[in-house]
Design a protein around this motif. Sequence first.
Motif, PDB file in Angstrom:
ATOM      1  N   LEU A  57       0.837  -1.198   0.000  1.00  0.00           N
ATOM      2  CA  LEU A  57       0.000   0.000   0.000  1.00  0.00           C
ATOM      3  C   LEU A  57       0.873   1.250   0.000  1.00  0.00           C
ATOM      4  O   LEU A  57       0.576   2.224  -0.704  1.00  0.00           O
ATOM      5  CB  LEU A  57      -0.928   0.011   1.219  1.00  0.00           C
ATOM      6  CG  LEU A  57      -1.734   1.302   1.425  1.00  0.00           C
ATOM      7  CD1 LEU A  57      -2.618   1.600   0.216  1.00  0.00           C
ATOM      8  CD2 LEU A  57      -2.579   1.197   2.690  1.00  0.00           C
ATOM      9  N   TYR A  58       1.950   1.220   0.776  1.00  0.00           N
ATOM     10  CA  TYR A  58       2.860   2.368   0.836  1.00  0.00           C
ATOM     11  C   TYR A  58       3.395   2.688  -0.558  1.00  0.00           C
ATOM     12  O   TYR A  58       3.410   3.849  -0.983  1.00  0.00           O
ATOM     13  CB  TYR A  58       4.000   2.043   1.788  1.00  0.00           C
ATOM     14  CG  TYR A  58       5.036   3.122   1.951  1.00  0.00           C
ATOM     15  CD1 TYR A  58       4.888   4.122   2.898  1.00  0.00           C
ATOM     16  CD2 TYR A  58       6.191   3.123   1.177  1.00  0.00           C
ATOM     17  CE1 TYR A  58       5.854   5.105   3.060  1.00  0.00           C
ATOM     18  CE2 TYR A  58       7.161   4.101   1.334  1.00  0.00           C
ATOM     19  CZ  TYR A  58       6.991   5.085   2.272  1.00  0.00           C
ATOM     20  OH  TYR A  58       7.945   6.058   2.431  1.00  0.00           O
ATOM     21  N   GLU A  59       3.827   1.660  -1.259  1.00  0.00           N
ATOM     22  CA  GLU A  59       4.359   1.842  -2.616  1.00  0.00           C
ATOM     23  C   GLU A  59       3.311   2.495  -3.521  1.00  0.00           C
ATOM     24  O   GLU A  59       3.581   3.476  -4.216  1.00  0.00           O
ATOM     25  CB  GLU A  59       4.781   0.495  -3.197  1.00  0.00           C
ATOM     26  CG  GLU A  59       5.274   0.595  -4.621  1.00  0.00           C
ATOM     27  CD  GLU A  59       5.658  -0.762  -5.208  1.00  0.00           C
ATOM     28  OE1 GLU A  59       6.354  -0.776  -6.239  1.00  0.00           O
ATOM     29  OE2 GLU A  59       5.263  -1.793  -4.642  1.00  0.00           O
ATOM     30  N   ALA A  60       2.097   1.944  -3.503  1.00  0.00           N
ATOM     31  CA  ALA A  60       1.027   2.466  -4.357  1.00  0.00           C
ATOM     32  C   ALA A  60       0.625   3.881  -3.936  1.00  0.00           C
ATOM     33  O   ALA A  60       0.366   4.742  -4.779  1.00  0.00           O
ATOM     34  CB  ALA A  60      -0.181   1.537  -4.309  1.00  0.00           C
ATOM     35  N   ALA A  61       0.591   4.136  -2.625  1.00  0.00           N
ATOM     36  CA  ALA A  61       0.149   5.443  -2.117  1.00  0.00           C
ATOM     37  C   ALA A  61       1.143   6.548  -2.452  1.00  0.00           C
ATOM     38  O   ALA A  61       0.752   7.661  -2.803  1.00  0.00           O
ATOM     39  CB  ALA A  61      -0.078   5.373  -0.609  1.00  0.00           C
ATOM     40  N   LEU A  62       2.456   6.251  -2.352  1.00  0.00           N
ATOM     41  CA  LEU A  62       3.442   7.268  -2.687  1.00  0.00           C
ATOM     42  C   LEU A  62       3.435   7.585  -4.172  1.00  0.00           C
ATOM     43  O   LEU A  62       3.559   8.741  -4.569  1.00  0.00           O
ATOM     44  CB  LEU A  62       4.840   6.831  -2.241  1.00  0.00           C
ATOM     45  CG  LEU A  62       5.306   7.559  -0.976  1.00  0.00           C
ATOM     46  CD1 LEU A  62       4.487   7.127   0.215  1.00  0.00           C
ATOM     47  CD2 LEU A  62       6.772   7.333  -0.731  1.00  0.00           C
ATOM     48  N   LYS A  63       3.268   6.567  -4.988  1.00  0.00           N
ATOM     49  CA  LYS A  63       3.174   6.812  -6.433  1.00  0.00           C
ATOM     50  C   LYS A  63       1.917   7.618  -6.746  1.00  0.00           C
ATOM     51  O   LYS A  63       1.933   8.515  -7.592  1.00  0.00           O
ATOM     52  CB  LYS A  63       3.187   5.486  -7.185  1.00  0.00           C
ATOM     53  CG  LYS A  63       4.556   4.831  -7.165  1.00  0.00           C
ATOM     54  CD  LYS A  63       4.577   3.493  -7.851  1.00  0.00           C
ATOM     55  CE  LYS A  63       5.980   2.895  -7.802  1.00  0.00           C
ATOM     56  NZ  LYS A  63       6.043   1.543  -8.338  1.00  0.00           N
ATOM     57  N   PHE A  64       0.842   7.315  -6.041  1.00  0.00           N
ATOM     58  CA  PHE A  64      -0.408   8.059  -6.205  1.00  0.00           C
ATOM     59  C   PHE A  64      -0.195   9.523  -5.815  1.00  0.00           C
ATOM     60  O   PHE A  64      -0.606  10.434  -6.539  1.00  0.00           O
ATOM     61  CB  PHE A  64      -1.488   7.424  -5.326  1.00  0.00           C
ATOM     62  CG  PHE A  64      -2.798   8.166  -5.321  1.00  0.00           C
ATOM     63  CD1 PHE A  64      -3.739   7.943  -6.319  1.00  0.00           C
ATOM     64  CD2 PHE A  64      -3.098   9.070  -4.316  1.00  0.00           C
ATOM     65  CE1 PHE A  64      -4.954   8.624  -6.314  1.00  0.00           C
ATOM     66  CE2 PHE A  64      -4.308   9.749  -4.303  1.00  0.00           C
ATOM     67  CZ  PHE A  64      -5.236   9.528  -5.307  1.00  0.00           C
ATOM     68  N   ALA A  65       0.472   9.751  -4.677  1.00  0.00           N
ATOM     69  CA  ALA A  65       0.723  11.125  -4.208  1.00  0.00           C
ATOM     70  C   ALA A  65       1.591  11.887  -5.195  1.00  0.00           C
ATOM     71  O   ALA A  65       1.353  13.061  -5.479  1.00  0.00           O
ATOM     72  CB  ALA A  65       1.379  11.091  -2.826  1.00  0.00           C
ATOM     73  N   THR A  66       2.612  11.206  -5.724  1.00  0.00           N
ATOM     74  CA  THR A  66       3.497  11.858  -6.696  1.00  0.00           C
ATOM     75  C   THR A  66       2.743  12.195  -7.971  1.00  0.00           C
ATOM     76  O   THR A  66       2.885  13.283  -8.531  1.00  0.00           O
ATOM     77  CB  THR A  66       4.693  10.938  -7.025  1.00  0.00           C
ATOM     78  OG1 THR A  66       5.388  10.637  -5.812  1.00  0.00           O
ATOM     79  CG2 THR A  66       5.656  11.605  -7.986  1.00  0.00           C
TER      80      THR A  66
END
Length: 199
Positions: A57-66
Amino acid sequence: MPYSPQHKEQSRQKILQAAAKLFCAHGFDRVTLNQIMKKANLTHGAFYGHFSGKSALYEAALKFATDQGFWARSEKQTEAKPSHLKALVARYLSWSEPNPKLPSPLEFLVTDAAHQDEKVRQTYQECFDSLVDRLAAILDKRGVKQARSLSEETVVSLVGTVSIARSITQPLRADFVERAKQRILSRIQQGLTQDTANP
């Protein structure tokens, strides 16, 4: 009755939005899955229908934020007016405020960049590289020969400023951020001028 693909995607987007906000504000270790699901207004059981665990989730969330960030939304403006770079720097530094609307994905430099989880470190590196690449593309279109180097220097300065500013009390914070902004803009201008003067 199974949920429709549209409903599943809506749930996934809610989780990503909630996770991005919490991870960007507090870092990996200080956020729990319960907090994320509560913020997303979904049950804890719904989480594993979308992600295998917290690191995924962290990986997906940071990419989403970027991808949702100001620089990402500004890709079509990379050849725009001189004021564009100033606006990008000012927008990033606005994340130094205690409750920013859209937190910086790189603000938690100290806690997450050196995290023991390899996936967390790799995700952070990808997020950093993405911001550097996007700024380098803007500088490259402005004719800067050392665009990548200046971009990396700028992103490091921005991240460091925001990270430190969040620990400084007002009114000292505002002065600190303003001085940093002037230094960063001056360095960018110096890079633009040098490359224009030496074609």
